[in-house]
Design a protein around this motif. Structure first.
Motif, PDB file in Angstrom:
ATOM      1  N   ASN A  61      -0.313   4.308   1.089  1.00 41.02           N
ATOM      2  CA  ASN A  61      -0.801   5.301   2.052  1.00 41.02           C
ATOM      3  C   ASN A  61      -0.540   4.921   3.509  1.00 41.02           C
ATOM      4  O   ASN A  61      -1.153   5.479   4.410  1.00 41.02           O
ATOM      5  CB  ASN A  61      -2.299   5.541   1.845  1.00 41.02           C
ATOM      6  N   GLU A  94      -4.160   1.329  -1.908  1.00 41.33           N
ATOM      7  CA  GLU A  94      -4.269   1.937  -0.594  1.00 41.33           C
ATOM      8  C   GLU A  94      -5.052   1.030   0.338  1.00 41.33           C
ATOM      9  O   GLU A  94      -5.986   0.357  -0.079  1.00 41.33           O
ATOM     10  CB  GLU A  94      -4.991   3.287  -0.681  1.00 41.33           C
ATOM     11  N   ALA A 118       0.834  -1.206   0.000  1.00 36.90           N
ATOM     12  CA  ALA A 118       0.000   0.000   0.000  1.00 36.90           C
ATOM     13  C   ALA A 118       0.865   1.252   0.000  1.00 36.90           C
ATOM     14  O   ALA A 118       1.941   1.282   0.598  1.00 36.90           O
ATOM     15  CB  ALA A 118      -0.928  -0.005   1.215  1.00 36.90           C
ATOM     16  N   ALA A 154      -4.021  -3.055  -3.091  1.00 39.19           N
ATOM     17  CA  ALA A 154      -2.853  -3.009  -2.219  1.00 39.19           C
ATOM     18  C   ALA A 154      -2.049  -4.295  -2.342  1.00 39.19           C
ATOM     19  O   ALA A 154      -0.866  -4.331  -2.078  1.00 39.19           O
ATOM     20  CB  ALA A 154      -3.295  -2.801  -0.768  1.00 39.19           C
TER      21      ALA A 154
END
Length: 177
Positions: free
Chosen positions: A53, A110, A51, A165
């Motif tokens: 984020n 994400e 991911a 992700a």
């Protein structure tokens, strides 16, 4: 007696809230991170994640070993595994893995973000999602579709791209082989 019989759930271990404690670059993969997450009663869990984020202190969803996540190919059982030489004991989840995407909407790389008042280890349900993470018709990014009577220009097919992700993780595993 029928009172002793319980329905056996399809997923034996549920997804839980996890607090990201530490995020470090993966030593052998530029697009992966190695995370330590607090999963409540499950303790600290090491996760390799693709991911983009991730941040220390965020709350997200952990699919622990023994659970399953959604993929475009169907359900994926979570097992302990080494990813490019680093052990991982679960998966941090995005909307795709949680089966929360509207038809025609692609997943991002994400993980979902949860409301900050939730305790790590709490069983996950969609009501725990932070503002902006909930799935409804107004959040959907739907591709423009011309009206049926308009001519459509032919174009080159789009190149394949990461769809969740997990996609970065899958790409890194393929490179290793």
């Amino acid at each position: 007696d029928d009172d002793d019989l319980e329905a056996v759930p399809a997923v034996t271990t549920s997804k839980v809230v996890a607090k990201v404690i530490e995020v470090e670059p993966h030593p052998a993969a530029n697009t992966l991170s190695v995370c330590q997450v607090d999963a409540g009663k499950l303790g600290l869990v090491k996760i390799v994640c693709g991911a983009i984020n991730l941040s220390e202190g965020m709350l997200t969803v952990l699919a622990p070993v023994g659970s399953s996540v959604s993929t475009p190919q169907g359900l994926l059982s979570i097992t302990p595994r080494a990813v490019r030489g680093v052990s991982s004991a679960g998966m941090l989840c995005g909307k795709g893995e949680l089966n929360m995407l509207l038809p025609g909407v692609s997943a991002t790389q994400e993980v979902v973000s949860l409301a900050l008042h939730v305790q790590p280890g709490t069983p996950f349900d969609e009501s725990l999602l932070a503002a902006g993470e909930r799935v409804d018709e107004t959040d959907a990014t739907v591709p423009d579709v011309p009206p049926a009577d308009e001519e459509v220009e032919e174009s080159e097919p789009s190149p394949p791209h990461a769809t969740s992700a997990v996609a970065g993780l899958d790409a890194e595993e393929e490179e290793e082989e």
